[in-house]
Design an enzyme around this catalytic site. Structure first.
Site, PDB file in Angstrom:
ATOM      1  N   GLY A  31       0.818  -1.203   0.000  1.00 51.67           N
ATOM      2  CA  GLY A  31       0.000   0.000   0.000  1.00 51.67           C
ATOM      3  C   GLY A  31       0.853   1.253   0.000  1.00 51.67           C
ATOM      4  O   GLY A  31       2.058   1.223   0.265  1.00 51.67           O
ATOM      5  N   TYR A  35       3.031   9.455   3.573  1.00 52.61           N
ATOM      6  CA  TYR A  35       4.441   9.613   3.904  1.00 52.61           C
ATOM      7  C   TYR A  35       5.337   8.547   3.286  1.00 52.61           C
ATOM      8  O   TYR A  35       6.552   8.631   3.395  1.00 52.61           O
ATOM      9  CB  TYR A  35       4.617   9.612   5.427  1.00 52.61           C
ATOM     10  N   ASP A 144      -6.066   8.178  15.286  1.00 54.91           N
ATOM     11  CA  ASP A 144      -6.323   7.928  13.862  1.00 54.91           C
ATOM     12  C   ASP A 144      -6.924   6.544  13.650  1.00 54.91           C
ATOM     13  O   ASP A 144      -6.527   5.808  12.744  1.00 54.91           O
ATOM     14  CB  ASP A 144      -5.032   8.079  13.060  1.00 54.91           C
TER      15      ASP A 144
END
Length: 354
Positions: A31, A35, A144
């Site tokens: 993936g 960043y 998150d």
């Protein structure tokens, strides 16, 4: 994280990228993120499959940016079955590689393929709450929680991506630019100093999404998602959240007639009462009244749940799925022009695993 904390102090296992290539083979890209890139790799000494997270940083970051340092520092502290485990560290020019345990996929990928049953969702959320309870007891907020950051293998859950995490014990200033806005708690939108309850809110949103296969707070923008919160959870008022009208963003975000809370009406049509009660307590507007991760684990909805037994049953069922073994050869090209040839045996699934 104080100013004296440097990358060189992170690990005695740190490697230059040439040493990384000698120890690990990169097999494929798993993936991409804001960043960097995550690869699937193999430790050539142990033959263990690992995930290798490549993080980029600029020359102005004094060697490595703060977010990467934060993630490495926190990961190295973790000793929890529900948190992804740190294995190794490597670095090169403008890049850092974090080597972690490998998991099959994230929940977002799984959601695109299947809808989870209520029992499967119960197993998933219970493990997420276990991981969050561990973090919160250490004074760490993940900040998150979303399907992308929950990994699984046979529904055994690992929370990952702690780059946004905050250690409350360090008394650092808080940013409101946390969480994907579709999972963001109302206190963050409104500008209140927040605590670990933001993770509980995000988990409640995830709970609904896994069952219904969509996020009811999904919006194209921050404001759109906040309006969805008001639509389903009602308008924050002094009656349901003492002091809310004095929060700095209240007047700019709330300027319409108060809306009723219709969340229970929506959930009661689809879910059993105990589950509705749990989700309702996780999505309470006032964070001081919202259930904690630790108390959520003790909710009657989870009474009698044996995680080990459930996971064993899931894994046993997967073994019954017809599979065929296939060998494939793949060449990975490193950026410096060198190549790695990988010969692997994989199990090709004949049907979905859920």
């Amino acid at each position: 994280m104080n100013q004296q904390f440097t990358f060189q102090r992170i690990s005695s296992l740190q490697m230059q990228t040439n040493e990384l290539k000698k120890k690990y083979i990169l097999q494929k890209v798993l993936g991409y993120g804001q960043y960097g890139t995550v690869y699937q790799g193999v430790n050539m000494c142990t033959r263990e499959t690992v995930a290798i997270k490549e993080l980029r940083h600029s020359n102005t970051d004094q060697g490595i940016n703060v977010q990467v340092l934060r993630e490495i520092e926190i990961l190295k502290l973790m000793k929890c079955q529900q948190i992804i485990s740190f294995k190794d560290l490597a670095y090169g020019q403008n890049k850092v590689y974090i080597i972690m345990e490998y998991m099959e996929e994230d929940l977002l990928t799984a959601l695109k393929r299947d809808t989870f049953s209520e029992q499967e969702t119960k197993v998933i959320i219970f493990q997420v709450l276990q991981g969050l309870t561990y973090l919160h007891q250490l004074g760490i907020i993940h900040r998150d929680i979303k399907p992308n950051n929950i990994l699984h293998t046979n529904l055994e859950i690992k929370i990952c991506d702690l780059g946004m995490a905050q250690n409350l014990n360090k008394l650092k200033p808080q940013t409101t630019r946390i969480q994907n806005h579709s999972y963001r708690a109302p206190e963050v939108f409104l500008g209140q100093k927040y605590c670990s309850k933001v993770d509980v809110w995000a988990t409640g949103v995830l709970f609904i999404q896994l069952i219904l296969k969509y996020n009811i707070f999904q919006g194209q923008s921050d404001i759109a998602s906040f309006k969805q919160i008001i639509k389903f959870c009602g308008t924050p008022t002094e009656e349901n959240w003492q002091g809310v009208t004095s929060l700095r963003n209240y007047s700019s975000l709330i300027n319409e007639e108060p809306q009723p809370r219709i969340l229970l009406t929506l959930l009661n049509k689809k879910l059993p009462p105990l589950l509705v009660n749990l989700i309702d307590s996780m999505l309470t507007l006032d964070p001081s009244q919202r259930i904690s991760a630790q108390d959520a684990l003790l909710h009657p909805y989870f009474h009698g749940l044996n995680i080990e037994k459930c996971l064993h049953k899931i894994q046993a069922n997967r073994k019954k799925i017809n599979t065929e073994q296939q060998t494939y050869t793949e060449v990975f090209n490193y950026s410096d022009g060198s190549k790695a040839i990988i010969v692997s045996k994989i199990l090709k699934k004949s049907k979905n695993c859920f």
